[in-house]
Scaffold this motif. Structure first.
Motif, PDB file in Angstrom:
ATOM      1  N   VAL A   1       0.867  -1.177   0.000  1.00 30.89           N
ATOM      2  CA  VAL A   1       0.000   0.000   0.000  1.00 30.89           C
ATOM      3  C   VAL A   1       0.901   1.223   0.000  1.00 30.89           C
ATOM      4  N   THR A   2       0.598   2.186  -0.865  1.00 30.22           N
ATOM      5  CA  THR A   2       1.377   3.408  -0.931  1.00 30.22           C
ATOM      6  C   THR A   2       0.437   4.599  -1.107  1.00 30.22           C
ATOM      7  N   VAL A   3       0.986   5.816  -1.050  1.00 28.31           N
ATOM      8  CA  VAL A   3       0.126   7.000  -1.014  1.00 28.31           C
ATOM      9  C   VAL A   3       0.023   7.763  -2.327  1.00 28.31           C
ATOM     10  N   ASN A   4       0.854   7.439  -3.337  1.00 24.18           N
ATOM     11  CA  ASN A   4       0.732   8.172  -4.601  1.00 24.18           C
ATOM     12  C   ASN A   4       1.316   7.362  -5.758  1.00 24.18           C
ATOM     13  N   ASP A   5       1.057   7.831  -6.968  1.00 27.82           N
ATOM     14  CA  ASP A   5       1.498   7.110  -8.161  1.00 27.82           C
ATOM     15  C   ASP A   5       3.012   7.128  -8.331  1.00 27.82           C
ATOM     16  N   TYR A   6       3.656   8.191  -7.877  1.00 32.67           N
ATOM     17  CA  TYR A   6       5.118   8.252  -7.953  1.00 32.67           C
ATOM     18  C   TYR A   6       5.727   7.097  -7.161  1.00 32.67           C
ATOM     19  N   LEU A   7       5.275   6.916  -5.928  1.00 32.38           N
ATOM     20  CA  LEU A   7       5.810   5.839  -5.101  1.00 32.38           C
ATOM     21  C   LEU A   7       5.407   4.475  -5.652  1.00 32.38           C
ATOM     22  N   ARG A   8       4.222   4.380  -6.238  1.00 34.59           N
ATOM     23  CA  ARG A   8       3.797   3.122  -6.869  1.00 34.59           C
ATOM     24  C   ARG A   8       4.763   2.735  -7.976  1.00 34.59           C
ATOM     25  N   SER A   9       5.120   3.696  -8.826  1.00 33.10           N
ATOM     26  CA  SER A   9       6.045   3.391  -9.924  1.00 33.10           C
ATOM     27  C   SER A   9       7.427   3.003  -9.380  1.00 33.10           C
ATOM     28  N   ARG A  10       7.849   3.609  -8.288  1.00 32.57           N
ATOM     29  CA  ARG A  10       9.128   3.221  -7.667  1.00 32.57           C
ATOM     30  C   ARG A  10       9.072   1.787  -7.172  1.00 32.57           C
ATOM     31  N   LEU A  11       7.952   1.417  -6.565  1.00 34.53           N
ATOM     32  CA  LEU A  11       7.820   0.055  -6.051  1.00 34.53           C
ATOM     33  C   LEU A  11       7.782  -0.963  -7.184  1.00 34.53           C
ATOM     34  N   ILE A  12       7.136  -0.605  -8.278  1.00 33.94           N
ATOM     35  CA  ILE A  12       7.115  -1.490  -9.442  1.00 33.94           C
ATOM     36  C   ILE A  12       8.526  -1.649 -10.003  1.00 33.94           C
ATOM     37  N   SER A  13       9.265  -0.540 -10.098  1.00 36.51           N
ATOM     38  CA  SER A  13      10.645  -0.629 -10.606  1.00 36.51           C
ATOM     39  C   SER A  13      11.548  -1.413  -9.652  1.00 36.51           C
ATOM     40  N   ALA A  14      11.148  -1.514  -8.385  1.00 40.34           N
ATOM     41  CA  ALA A  14      11.912  -2.302  -7.421  1.00 40.34           C
ATOM     42  C   ALA A  14      11.496  -3.769  -7.436  1.00 40.34           C
ATOM     43  N   GLY A  15      10.604  -4.131  -8.363  1.00 43.57           N
ATOM     44  CA  GLY A  15      10.210  -5.523  -8.496  1.00 43.57           C
ATOM     45  C   GLY A  15       8.846  -5.871  -7.961  1.00 43.57           C
ATOM     46  N   GLY A  16       8.098  -4.878  -7.473  1.00 41.52           N
ATOM     47  CA  GLY A  16       6.754  -5.136  -6.974  1.00 41.52           C
ATOM     48  C   GLY A  16       5.801  -5.475  -8.115  1.00 41.52           C
ATOM     49  N   ALA A  17       4.859  -6.363  -7.851  1.00 42.18           N
ATOM     50  CA  ALA A  17       3.857  -6.732  -8.854  1.00 42.18           C
ATOM     51  C   ALA A  17       2.825  -5.616  -8.952  1.00 42.18           C
ATOM     52  N   ALA A  18       2.695  -5.040 -10.146  1.00 41.41           N
ATOM     53  CA  ALA A  18       1.800  -3.892 -10.347  1.00 41.41           C
ATOM     54  C   ALA A  18       0.391  -4.166  -9.832  1.00 41.41           C
ATOM     55  N   GLU A  19      -0.108  -5.378 -10.050  1.00 40.05           N
ATOM     56  CA  GLU A  19      -1.480  -5.703  -9.623  1.00 40.05           C
ATOM     57  C   GLU A  19      -1.610  -5.853  -8.112  1.00 40.05           C
ATOM     58  N   GLU A  20      -0.498  -5.904  -7.396  1.00 38.43           N
ATOM     59  CA  GLU A  20      -0.520  -6.052  -5.943  1.00 38.43           C
ATOM     60  C   GLU A  20      -0.127  -4.772  -5.204  1.00 38.43           C
ATOM     61  N   ILE A  21      -0.003  -3.661  -5.928  1.00 35.88           N
ATOM     62  CA  ILE A  21       0.341  -2.387  -5.296  1.00 35.88           C
ATOM     63  C   ILE A  21      -0.876  -1.475  -5.371  1.00 35.88           C
ATOM     64  N   ARG A  22      -1.371  -1.067  -4.218  1.00 32.99           N
ATOM     65  CA  ARG A  22      -2.570  -0.234  -4.130  1.00 32.99           C
ATOM     66  C   ARG A  22      -2.185   1.184  -3.716  1.00 32.99           C
ATOM     67  N   VAL A  23      -2.784   2.156  -4.390  1.00 28.36           N
ATOM     68  CA  VAL A  23      -2.583   3.563  -4.037  1.00 28.36           C
ATOM     69  C   VAL A  23      -3.798   4.010  -3.239  1.00 28.36           C
ATOM     70  N   VAL A  24      -3.577   4.514  -2.026  1.00 24.35           N
ATOM     71  CA  VAL A  24      -4.690   4.929  -1.174  1.00 24.35           C
ATOM     72  C   VAL A  24      -4.846   6.446  -1.084  1.00 24.35           C
ATOM     73  N   ARG A  25      -3.871   7.199  -1.537  1.00 27.50           N
ATOM     74  CA  ARG A  25      -3.860   8.668  -1.514  1.00 27.50           C
ATOM     75  C   ARG A  25      -3.812   9.197  -0.087  1.00 27.50           C
ATOM     76  N   ASN A  26      -3.379  10.427   0.058  1.00 28.78           N
ATOM     77  CA  ASN A  26      -3.344  11.016   1.391  1.00 28.78           C
ATOM     78  C   ASN A  26      -3.699  12.494   1.367  1.00 28.78           C
ATOM     79  N   GLY A  27      -4.435  12.923   0.378  1.00 28.88           N
ATOM     80  CA  GLY A  27      -4.855  14.313   0.297  1.00 28.88           C
ATOM     81  C   GLY A  27      -6.296  14.475   0.719  1.00 28.88           C
ATOM     82  N   PRO A  28      -6.779  15.709   0.723  1.00 30.43           N
ATOM     83  CA  PRO A  28      -8.162  15.961   1.138  1.00 30.43           C
ATOM     84  C   PRO A  28      -9.157  15.479   0.092  1.00 30.43           C
ATOM     85  N   LEU A  29     -10.334  15.122   0.547  1.00 32.97           N
ATOM     86  CA  LEU A  29     -11.426  14.799  -0.361  1.00 32.97           C
ATOM     87  C   LEU A  29     -12.035  16.116  -0.814  1.00 32.97           C
ATOM     88  N   LEU A  30     -11.874  16.432  -2.085  1.00 36.13           N
ATOM     89  CA  LEU A  30     -12.263  17.748  -2.581  1.00 36.13           C
ATOM     90  C   LEU A  30     -13.751  18.030  -2.402  1.00 36.13           C
TER      91      LEU A  30
END
Length: 159
Positions: A19-48
């Motif tokens: 679980v990560t908070v943004n797409d930038y970190l998701r792409s880093r985790l994928i480049s580190a060998g994480g399975a794209a389908e097993e990485i979830r982005v939950v976000r950490n900003g306000p609900l507009l």
């Protein structure tokens, strides 16, 4: 850095899910060998869509939720831990207020954490108490009001 990257790849090799908070970190985790389908982005900003509640609760500039009068307000919000580098905001405040002579600029640091006392002491030591303040941890409506009152939002992350 090589050791940290090695640890990151080892972690991703053994993780069932991440679980990560943004797409930038998701792409880093994928480049580190994480399975794209097993990485979830939950976000950490306000609900507009919830910002309307804050606006309805008060007209931000008219009611002056800041309790301060500045031509411009720079705002940081979050948990104040050492890894969050909030001291960099205070260094920027010193640059803007002292070196550039822009005393009409205020810096509002919203939140709390283990570094709050150190940061407050740093502001006092630098004589920036008139321009830097800490409203503390705020409820949702007050947080949105304060964020809406900001002219500039600042982030101290390394990305």
């Amino acid at each position: 850095m090589k050791i940290l990257h090695w640890l990151e790849t080892r972690t991703q090799a053994h993780a069932d899910a991440t679980v990560t908070v943004n797409d930038y970190l998701r792409s880093r985790l994928i480049s580190a060998g994480g399975a794209a389908e097993e990485i979830r982005v939950v976000r950490n900003g306000p609900l507009l869509q919830r910002l309307d509640r804050a606006h309805a609760a008060s007209q931000v500039r008219d009611s002056s939720p800041l309790g301060r009068d500045f031509a411009s307000v720079v705002t940081w919000a979050g948990k104040m831990g050492r890894q969050d580098r909030v001291d960099e905001v205070i260094k920027i405040a010193e640059l803007v207020v002292r070196d550039w002579g822009r005393g009409e600029v205020g810096f509002m640091l919203i939140g709390n954490g283990e570094c709050l006392d150190e940061l407050s002491a740093m502001v006092a030591d630098l004589g920036l108490g008139d321009n830097v303040w800490f409203p503390g941890w705020l409820g949702e409506v007050d947080l949105y009001r304060h964020l809406a009152a900001a002219d500039v939002g600042i982030d101290t992350s390394l990305q």
